[in-house]
Design a protein around this motif. Structure first.
Motif, mmCIF file in Angstrom:
data_model
loop_
_atom_site.group_PDB
_atom_site.id
_atom_site.type_symbol
_atom_site.label_atom_id
_atom_site.label_comp_id
_atom_site.label_asym_id
_atom_site.label_seq_id
_atom_site.Cartn_x
_atom_site.Cartn_y
_atom_site.Cartn_z
ATOM 1 N N GLU A 137 20.212 67.602 -28.030
ATOM 2 C CA GLU A 137 20.553 66.769 -29.194
ATOM 3 C C GLU A 137 21.586 67.425 -30.110
ATOM 4 N N TYR A 138 21.653 68.765 -30.079
ATOM 5 C CA TYR A 138 22.549 69.455 -31.019
ATOM 6 C C TYR A 138 23.951 69.536 -30.406
ATOM 7 N N TYR A 139 24.748 68.495 -30.663
ATOM 8 C CA TYR A 139 26.059 68.337 -30.024
ATOM 9 C C TYR A 139 27.183 69.224 -30.585
ATOM 10 N N LEU A 150 34.704 78.420 -37.999
ATOM 11 C CA LEU A 150 34.317 77.530 -36.899
ATOM 12 C C LEU A 150 32.923 76.930 -37.103
ATOM 13 N N GLY A 151 32.532 76.102 -36.141
ATOM 14 C CA GLY A 151 31.144 75.671 -36.034
ATOM 15 C C GLY A 151 30.673 74.734 -37.122
ATOM 16 N N SER A 152 31.595 74.150 -37.880
ATOM 17 C CA SER A 152 31.239 73.306 -39.014
ATOM 18 C C SER A 152 30.418 74.074 -40.049
ATOM 19 N N GLY A 177 30.449 72.669 -43.422
ATOM 20 C CA GLY A 177 29.519 71.581 -43.711
ATOM 21 C C GLY A 177 28.243 72.038 -44.391
ATOM 22 N N ASN A 178 28.010 73.335 -44.394
ATOM 23 C CA ASN A 178 26.809 73.870 -45.050
ATOM 24 C C ASN A 178 26.943 73.895 -46.578
ATOM 25 N N MET A 179 28.096 73.396 -47.054
ATOM 26 C CA MET A 179 28.308 73.291 -48.510
ATOM 27 C C MET A 179 28.449 71.822 -48.888
ATOM 28 N N ALA A 213 20.431 65.333 -33.953
ATOM 29 C CA ALA A 213 20.856 66.733 -33.854
ATOM 30 C C ALA A 213 20.086 67.630 -34.824
ATOM 31 N N TYR A 214 19.574 67.024 -35.900
ATOM 32 C CA TYR A 214 18.844 67.789 -36.914
ATOM 33 C C TYR A 214 17.352 67.455 -36.887
ATOM 34 N N ASN A 215 16.926 66.841 -35.790
ATOM 35 C CA ASN A 215 15.515 66.465 -35.636
ATOM 36 C C ASN A 215 15.178 66.503 -34.145
ATOM 37 N N MET A 265 16.367 71.937 -48.542
ATOM 38 C CA MET A 265 16.598 73.140 -47.737
ATOM 39 C C MET A 265 18.067 73.344 -47.376
ATOM 40 N N GLU A 266 18.732 72.279 -46.891
ATOM 41 C CA GLU A 266 20.058 72.492 -46.305
ATOM 42 C C GLU A 266 20.859 71.205 -46.266
ATOM 43 N N ILE A 267 22.164 71.347 -46.416
ATOM 44 C CA ILE A 267 23.071 70.215 -46.179
ATOM 45 C C ILE A 267 23.970 70.552 -44.991
ATOM 46 N N SER A 268 24.238 69.554 -44.147
ATOM 47 C CA SER A 268 25.224 69.673 -43.072
ATOM 48 C C SER A 268 26.156 68.472 -43.221
ATOM 49 N N GLN A 269 27.187 68.655 -44.019
ATOM 50 C CA GLN A 269 28.072 67.548 -44.393
ATOM 51 C C GLN A 269 28.968 67.138 -43.232
HETATM 52 C C1 AVJ Z 1 25.409 76.725 -38.746
HETATM 53 C C2 AVJ Z 1 25.577 75.402 -40.708
HETATM 54 C C3 AVJ Z 1 26.812 74.783 -38.772
HETATM 55 O O1 AVJ Z 1 24.612 72.681 -40.212
HETATM 56 O O2 AVJ Z 1 24.804 72.233 -38.087
HETATM 57 C C4 AVJ Z 1 21.751 73.532 -37.410
HETATM 58 C C5 AVJ Z 1 23.040 74.965 -39.140
HETATM 59 N N1 AVJ Z 1 20.858 73.753 -39.346
HETATM 60 N N2 AVJ Z 1 20.581 72.857 -37.431
HETATM 61 C C6 AVJ Z 1 24.608 73.021 -39.014
HETATM 62 C C7 AVJ Z 1 21.915 74.093 -38.634
HETATM 63 C C8 AVJ Z 1 20.032 72.999 -38.592
HETATM 64 C C9 AVJ Z 1 24.406 74.504 -38.696
HETATM 65 N N3 AVJ Z 1 25.533 75.350 -39.240
#
Ligand code: AVJ
Length: 328
Positions: A57-59, A168-170, A173-175, A213-215, A288-292
């Motif tokens: 799922e994590y593309y 890299l790696g987006s 998007g963590n901001m 991808a996040y679940n 907890m986290e944003i992945s924009q």
């Molecule tokens: C490492 C920030 C790019 O946001 O996709 C993956 C971290 N968190 N699944 C993302 C993450 C949950 C990832 N980054």
């Protein structure tokens, strides 16, 4: 000793990472409660993130790998620019799996460059210094352990050559968008005219695809979030009951923000070290986290507002991910 901290026996064990303690207490005494994503990555968190990346799922990782393997030459030519010597600086290099595809090609072309991976983790830099010379003979390598901007300043002192920065790696998007704008603006200020950035950005797409991808079905993402609570228990002598919190991921296709929360299942109190008690109401959340996620036009805006010119785009086949070249 490893004695558990209970209400009867308040914890008096020393806290080794004072900054971590302050950030956690700060976040959990704010409204709304939140924690910082950078703290996901202890050794258990590093492993869980590897497992997330290996999930079907994590593309994003596979998309960027596809771009790097299918368009290696064009990407490297954009980095080599006029052929002058350069420093190739990577922000948050991790294990450098993806960048290795680019490094190998640059070496084959006998490009004159020094690879300078920057990482906040000392372990990572030690590992790269040990592993890369064997994997990539002839590589000029200068690992830098520390904060991105401190280390960019360091890199500028080491040499005045042209800079190419990999982000890299987006990771951008963590901001939240406003923070990403400020980050890119600051990055621009550390660079000189003609310097370039290769930035990997995850794009808006079918909301089901993003959310999945996040679940992930296996539950690695859920564990990744809960691991931060376990880390707080371990390192800050707290007593979170992990089973009393539930992982809640969500994606808003309108704003492109994918966010994860931990929801308190009951009214409860958690103590952290000897002095902090945090109250949770039933159904209260911790952000907890944003992945924009961005539209392509929004990535242009991000570049332009920071003083960069987007000059080239590299997409995967499905156009789910973008690696863009930005020039100062
Ligand atoms: C490492 C920030 C790019 O946001 O996709 C993956 C971290 N968190 N699944 C993302 C993450 C949950 C990832 N980054």
């Amino acid at each position: 000793d490893n004695q558990a901290c209970t209400e009867q026996a308040p914890c008096t064990q020393p806290i080794l990472n004072q900054q971590f303690y302050e950030d956690v207490v700060n976040g959990l005494t704010s409204h709304p409660k939140h924690l910082e994503a950078k703290y996901f990555y202890d050794s258990a968190g590093d492993k869980l993130f590897q497992q997330i990346m290996a999930c079907p799922e994590y593309y994003p990782t596979n998309c960027e790998l596809e771009i790097f393997t299918q368009q290696t030459q064009a990407i490297c030519e954009a980095m080599m620019a006029d052929g002058s010597a350069f420093d190739l600086i990577e922000l948050g290099a991790g294990d450098a799996t993806k960048s290795t595809y680019l490094l190998r090609y640059l070496l084959e072309q006998q490009a004159d460059f020094t690879y300078m991976p920057i990482d906040i983790s000392a372990n990572t830099i030690t590992y790269l210094n040990a592993a890369l010379p064997g994997a990539l003979p002839g590589l000029q390598l200068h690992g830098l352990n520390g904060d991105y901007f401190d280390m960019l300043q360091e890199a500028a002192k080491i040499s005045t050559r042209r800079k190419v920065v990999l982000f890299l790696g987006s990771n951008v998007g963590n901001m939240p968008v406003a923070d990403a704008q400020a980050f890119c603006t600051k990055l621009r200020q550390y660079l000189q005219p003609e310097d370039r950035v290769l930035i990997g950005i995850d794009l808006k797409k079918n909301p089901h695809t993003v959310l999945a991808a996040y679940n992930d079905n296996t539950g690695y993402t859920r564990q990744f979030n809960l691991n931060l609570m376990e880390r707080i228990n371990r390192e800050l002598h707290a007593n979170f009951s992990i089973s009393q919190f539930e992982h809640y991921p969500m994606y808003d296709p309108e704003t492109g923000s994918c966010k994860s929360y931990l929801i308190s299942l009951v009214d409860q109190e958690v103590t952290i070290g000897a002095n902090e008690t945090i109250h949770f109401k039933k159904d209260e959340y911790i952000f907890m986290e944003i992945s924009q996620k961005y539209a392509v036009a929004e990535t242009d805006q991000l570049a332009i507002q920071a003083g960069f010119k987007p000059i080239q785009y590299f997409f995967d086949e499905r156009q789910w991910f973008l690696d863009a070249i930005w020039q100062v």
